[in-house]
Enzyme design. Structure first.
Site, PDB file in Angstrom:
ATOM      1  N   GLU A 161      26.669 105.405  61.900  1.00 44.98           N
ATOM      2  CA  GLU A 161      27.156 104.507  60.852  1.00 44.98           C
ATOM      3  C   GLU A 161      27.123 103.030  61.280  1.00 44.98           C
ATOM      4  O   GLU A 161      26.713 102.156  60.519  1.00 44.98           O
ATOM      5  CB  GLU A 161      28.568 104.981  60.467  1.00 44.98           C
ATOM      6  CG  GLU A 161      29.528 103.964  59.906  1.00 44.98           C
ATOM      7  CD  GLU A 161      29.201 103.565  58.482  1.00 44.98           C
ATOM      8  OE1 GLU A 161      28.258 104.126  57.889  1.00 44.98           O
ATOM      9  OE2 GLU A 161      29.881 102.660  57.975  1.00 44.98           O
TER      10      GLU A 161
ATOM     11  N   HIS B 203      22.300  91.087  54.696  1.00 46.82           N
ATOM     12  CA  HIS B 203      23.245  90.362  53.833  1.00 46.82           C
ATOM     13  C   HIS B 203      23.532  88.965  54.381  1.00 46.82           C
ATOM     14  O   HIS B 203      23.839  88.047  53.625  1.00 46.82           O
ATOM     15  CB  HIS B 203      24.529  91.172  53.663  1.00 46.82           C
ATOM     16  CG  HIS B 203      24.359  92.346  52.746  1.00 46.82           C
ATOM     17  ND1 HIS B 203      25.184  92.605  51.679  1.00 46.82           N
ATOM     18  CD2 HIS B 203      23.427  93.331  52.726  1.00 46.82           C
ATOM     19  CE1 HIS B 203      24.770  93.700  51.048  1.00 46.82           C
ATOM     20  NE2 HIS B 203      23.712  94.162  51.681  1.00 46.82           N
ATOM     21  N   ASP B 204      23.449  88.804  55.701  1.00 48.41           N
ATOM     22  CA  ASP B 204      23.611  87.477  56.294  1.00 48.41           C
ATOM     23  C   ASP B 204      22.390  86.600  55.986  1.00 48.41           C
ATOM     24  O   ASP B 204      22.521  85.496  55.455  1.00 48.41           O
ATOM     25  CB  ASP B 204      23.779  87.619  57.816  1.00 48.41           C
ATOM     26  CG  ASP B 204      23.953  86.278  58.504  1.00 48.41           C
ATOM     27  OD1 ASP B 204      24.787  85.484  58.026  1.00 48.41           O
ATOM     28  OD2 ASP B 204      23.265  86.021  59.504  1.00 48.41           O
TER      29      ASP B 204
ATOM     30  N   GLY C 293      20.901  81.630  55.364  1.00 42.55           N
ATOM     31  CA  GLY C 293      19.917  82.090  56.334  1.00 42.55           C
ATOM     32  C   GLY C 293      20.560  82.942  57.418  1.00 42.55           C
ATOM     33  O   GLY C 293      21.729  83.335  57.333  1.00 42.55           O
TER      34      GLY C 293
ATOM     35  N   ASP D 169      22.217  82.958  60.061  1.00 43.41           N
ATOM     36  CA  ASP D 169      23.076  82.107  60.888  1.00 43.41           C
ATOM     37  C   ASP D 169      24.403  82.755  61.271  1.00 43.41           C
ATOM     38  O   ASP D 169      25.241  82.127  61.919  1.00 43.41           O
ATOM     39  CB  ASP D 169      23.357  80.782  60.159  1.00 43.41           C
ATOM     40  CG  ASP D 169      24.076  80.994  58.830  1.00 43.41           C
ATOM     41  OD1 ASP D 169      24.294  82.166  58.438  1.00 43.41           O
ATOM     42  OD2 ASP D 169      24.422  79.993  58.168  1.00 43.41           O
TER      43      ASP D 169
ATOM     44  N   HIS E 109      16.306 101.747  54.360  1.00 42.80           N
ATOM     45  CA  HIS E 109      17.124 102.750  53.679  1.00 42.80           C
ATOM     46  C   HIS E 109      16.820 104.173  54.163  1.00 42.80           C
ATOM     47  O   HIS E 109      17.408 105.134  53.669  1.00 42.80           O
ATOM     48  CB  HIS E 109      16.959 102.629  52.158  1.00 42.80           C
ATOM     49  CG  HIS E 109      17.759 101.490  51.582  1.00 42.80           C
ATOM     50  ND1 HIS E 109      17.780 101.175  50.239  1.00 42.80           N
ATOM     51  CD2 HIS E 109      18.573 100.588  52.179  1.00 42.80           C
ATOM     52  CE1 HIS E 109      18.579 100.128  50.034  1.00 42.80           C
ATOM     53  NE2 HIS E 109      19.059  99.747  51.201  1.00 42.80           N
ATOM     54  N   THR E 110      15.915 104.303  55.137  1.00 44.84           N
ATOM     55  CA  THR E 110      15.703 105.611  55.768  1.00 44.84           C
ATOM     56  C   THR E 110      16.806 105.928  56.779  1.00 44.84           C
ATOM     57  O   THR E 110      16.940 107.062  57.234  1.00 44.84           O
ATOM     58  CB  THR E 110      14.321 105.687  56.447  1.00 44.84           C
ATOM     59  OG1 THR E 110      14.111 107.012  56.923  1.00 44.84           O
ATOM     60  CG2 THR E 110      14.190 104.733  57.615  1.00 44.84           C
TER      61      THR E 110
ATOM     62  N   ASP F 237      28.869 104.109  50.960  1.00 47.02           N
ATOM     63  CA  ASP F 237      30.308 104.401  50.950  1.00 47.02           C
ATOM     64  C   ASP F 237      30.961 103.945  49.666  1.00 47.02           C
ATOM     65  O   ASP F 237      31.971 104.506  49.251  1.00 47.02           O
ATOM     66  CB  ASP F 237      31.017 103.652  52.087  1.00 47.02           C
ATOM     67  CG  ASP F 237      30.595 104.174  53.443  1.00 47.02           C
ATOM     68  OD1 ASP F 237      30.217 105.351  53.520  1.00 47.02           O
ATOM     69  OD2 ASP F 237      30.652 103.398  54.408  1.00 47.02           O
TER      70      ASP F 237
HETATM   71  C1  HEM Z   1      16.802  95.482  46.603  1.00 46.57           C
HETATM   72  C2  HEM Z   1      17.407  95.271  47.735  1.00 46.57           C
HETATM   73  C3  HEM Z   1      18.588  96.050  48.228  1.00 46.57           C
HETATM   74  C4  HEM Z   1      19.628  96.600  47.518  1.00 46.57           C
HETATM   75  C5  HEM Z   1      19.901  96.508  46.041  1.00 46.57           C
HETATM   76  C6  HEM Z   1      20.448  97.306  48.484  1.00 46.57           C
HETATM   77  C7  HEM Z   1      21.630  97.963  48.182  1.00 46.57           C
HETATM   78  C8  HEM Z   1      22.342  98.740  49.070  1.00 46.57           C
HETATM   79  C9  HEM Z   1      23.542  99.476  48.733  1.00 46.57           C
HETATM   80  C10 HEM Z   1      24.223  99.465  47.382  1.00 46.57           C
HETATM   81  C11 HEM Z   1      23.925 100.154  49.826  1.00 46.57           C
HETATM   82  C12 HEM Z   1      25.120 101.107  49.949  1.00 46.57           C
HETATM   83  C13 HEM Z   1      26.382 100.321  50.175  1.00 46.57           C
HETATM   84  C14 HEM Z   1      27.599 101.249  50.156  1.00 46.57           C
HETATM   85  O1  HEM Z   1      27.909 101.781  49.091  1.00 46.57           O
HETATM   86  O2  HEM Z   1      28.205 101.449  51.222  1.00 46.57           O
HETATM   87  C15 HEM Z   1      22.981  99.859  50.865  1.00 46.57           C
HETATM   88  C16 HEM Z   1      23.035 100.360  52.129  1.00 46.57           C
HETATM   89  C17 HEM Z   1      22.207  99.945  53.128  1.00 46.57           C
HETATM   90  N1  HEM Z   1      21.251  98.971  53.068  1.00 46.57           N
HETATM   91 FE1  HEM Z   1      20.524  98.142  51.401  1.00 46.57          FE
HETATM   92  N2  HEM Z   1      19.894  97.186  49.721  1.00 46.57           N
HETATM   93  C18 HEM Z   1      18.767  96.423  49.610  1.00 46.57           C
HETATM   94  C19 HEM Z   1      17.953  96.020  50.642  1.00 46.57           C
HETATM   95  C20 HEM Z   1      18.203  96.258  51.953  1.00 46.57           C
HETATM   96  C21 HEM Z   1      17.510  95.642  53.054  1.00 46.57           C
HETATM   97  C22 HEM Z   1      16.398  94.617  52.888  1.00 46.57           C
HETATM   98  C23 HEM Z   1      18.052  96.131  54.194  1.00 46.57           C
HETATM   99  C24 HEM Z   1      17.709  95.824  55.624  1.00 46.57           C
HETATM  100  C25 HEM Z   1      16.644  95.182  56.020  1.00 46.57           C
HETATM  101  C26 HEM Z   1      19.062  97.093  53.814  1.00 46.57           C
HETATM  102  C27 HEM Z   1      19.752  97.898  54.675  1.00 46.57           C
HETATM  103  C28 HEM Z   1      20.698  98.824  54.295  1.00 46.57           C
HETATM  104  C29 HEM Z   1      21.276  99.781  55.208  1.00 46.57           C
HETATM  105  C30 HEM Z   1      20.869 100.016  56.650  1.00 46.57           C
HETATM  106  C31 HEM Z   1      22.249 100.477  54.477  1.00 46.57           C
HETATM  107  C32 HEM Z   1      23.154 101.586  54.977  1.00 46.57           C
HETATM  108  C33 HEM Z   1      24.447 101.047  55.495  1.00 46.57           C
HETATM  109  C34 HEM Z   1      25.334 102.163  56.017  1.00 46.57           C
HETATM  110  O3  HEM Z   1      24.932 103.317  55.992  1.00 46.57           O
HETATM  111  O4  HEM Z   1      26.446 101.853  56.472  1.00 46.57           O
HETATM  112  N3  HEM Z   1      19.138  97.119  52.444  1.00 46.57           N
HETATM  113  N4  HEM Z   1      22.035  98.995  50.371  1.00 46.57           N
END
Ligand code: HEM
Length: 361
Positions: A63, A74-75, A91, A93, A200-201, A206
């Protein structure tokens, strides 16, 4: 010396100079015995050890590693190539860590408070700036996931001066047009969006549905494989229902969550072919993700940062193949790329697939 001897000498000199240019840069041995390309990177080895020990439970792809990767996005994405409308900050930062009282109130940063509160005390034990810490943590955490590329890390960010503005982080309820527009405003192409979403792999949600915390986006959330690109293309409903929440689309796999944005991007004509091409092409996914992450970690940063990528651990390889989860096959795929045939995949043997939540969420 006749003319032909002179020519040979010139040719030899040319070859020698090319060999010298091709030679790897000289290495520095740090006081602790670690080896790196640049002496200023020596101080990072202890920070990497602290991260592995105190944040990533001894180098796990759990996690905290997942969330560290999400936090880096997000940063960094709080940035615009068109300027920040009079606002400073933005950016890569580390402003999300330091100005968390402001940035964590943004709707898109829901759930980010868990990782910022875990990272903050660890950050304070290092001598790093917040930006260096956040982006080092993302590269180290990702390296714990088998199959991931060894991400670059550039060192030397100044401390953040202000929070990033709101509405820069895309949301799962955003349209594909809005997502493409936001990424373009930060300098990313459509292909780079798909590449970044390889993240997202190794991911779970949460907050989208708080009744089922830790719900993963694919059946292998601890492996940086291409399974996410297969499973998002399985036929499923676009419209929320049966308990699904805003931003969530039902997955046909029990225990799996599918973001509405991932569902739509996987089927949009602008993104569908690269989405499909990622399936079972581990090298392509690694290469394109690494390149896009390199760009992400440098957003808003000067070109004086030092390349310290060799402090990042080398991830274990992924040697398997992408598969259809048990009971699924080609007929369950909603193919959106009509230019290329869908890759041939085996179906995993066994009863219907059910994926457990990611612990610690
Ligand atoms: C269209 C763009 C994106 C959207 C709308 C999006 C949205 C989300 C959302 C809603 C979650 C789940 C949050 C939760 O409910 O806990 C998530 C998880 C995550 N996102 Fe994205 N994301 C995007 C792009 C990215 C990018 C570009 C990265 C990294 C380069 C990223 C990495 C991650 C990771 C690693 C998780 C899992 C976090 C965890 O398991 O604790 N996402 N994302």
């Amino acid at each position: 010396m006749d003319f032909s001897q002179l020519l040979s000498l010139v040719a030899l000199a040319l070859v020698a100079s090319q060999v010298a240019e091709a030679a790897p840069p000289p290495k520095v041995t740090c006081a602790d015995g670690n080896v790196t390309a640049n002496a200023v990177c020596c101080q990072l080895f202890s920070a990497v050890a602290i991260l592995q020990e105190n944040l990533f439970d001894g180098a796990q792809c759990g996690e905290e590693a997942h969330s560290a990767l999400r936090l880096s996005f997000h940063d960094a994405i709080g940035f615009s190539i068109h300027g920040m409308q009079g606002l400073s900050g933005g950016g890569a930062d580390g402003s999300i860590l330091v100005f968390n009282a402001t940035e964590l109130k943004f709707h898109a940063n829901i759930g980010i408070d868990d990782i910022t509160s875990e990272q903050f005390p660890v950050f304070q034990t290092t001598n790093l700036s917040a930006g260096d810490f956040v982006h080092l943590a993302a590269a180290v955490g990702t390296a714990n996931c088998p199959g991931a590329p060894q991400l670059d890390f550039f060192f030397g960010r100044a401390p953040p001066v202000a929070p990033a503005p709101d509405l820069t982080v895309p949301e799962p309820t955003d349209s594909v047009d809005a997502i493409i527009e936001r990424f373009a405003d930060a300098g990313f192409s459509v292909d780079e969006i798909v590449a970044l979403l390889s993240s997202h792999t190794v991911a779970a949600a949460d907050e989208i549905d708080t009744t089922i915390p830790g719900t993963p986006f694919d059946t292998t959330p601890f492996t940086f494989d291409t399974q996410f690109f297969v499973e998002t293309l399985l036929k499923g409903s676009l419209f929320p229902g049966n308990g699904s929440q805003a931003g969530e689309v039902l997955s046909p796999i029990h225990g799996e969550m599918r973001l509405q944005s991932d569902f739509e991007l996987s089927r949009d004509p602008r993104t569908a072919c690269l989405w499909q091409a990622m399936i079972n092409d581990q090298t392509r996914m690694q290469t394109q993700f690494k390149a896009a992450m390199h760009k992400l970690e440098l957003l808003g940063q000067p070109d004086t940062l030092v390349d310290c990528s060799d402090v990042i651990p080398v991830p274990a390889p992924f040697k398997g193949q992408a598969v259809f989860p048990a009971t699924f096959s080609r007929r369950d795929i909603q193919q959106a790329c009509l230019l290329e045939p869908f890759p041939t995949l085996q179906t995993l043997p066994g009863p219907e697939t059910s994926v457990p939540p990611v612990p610690g969420s």
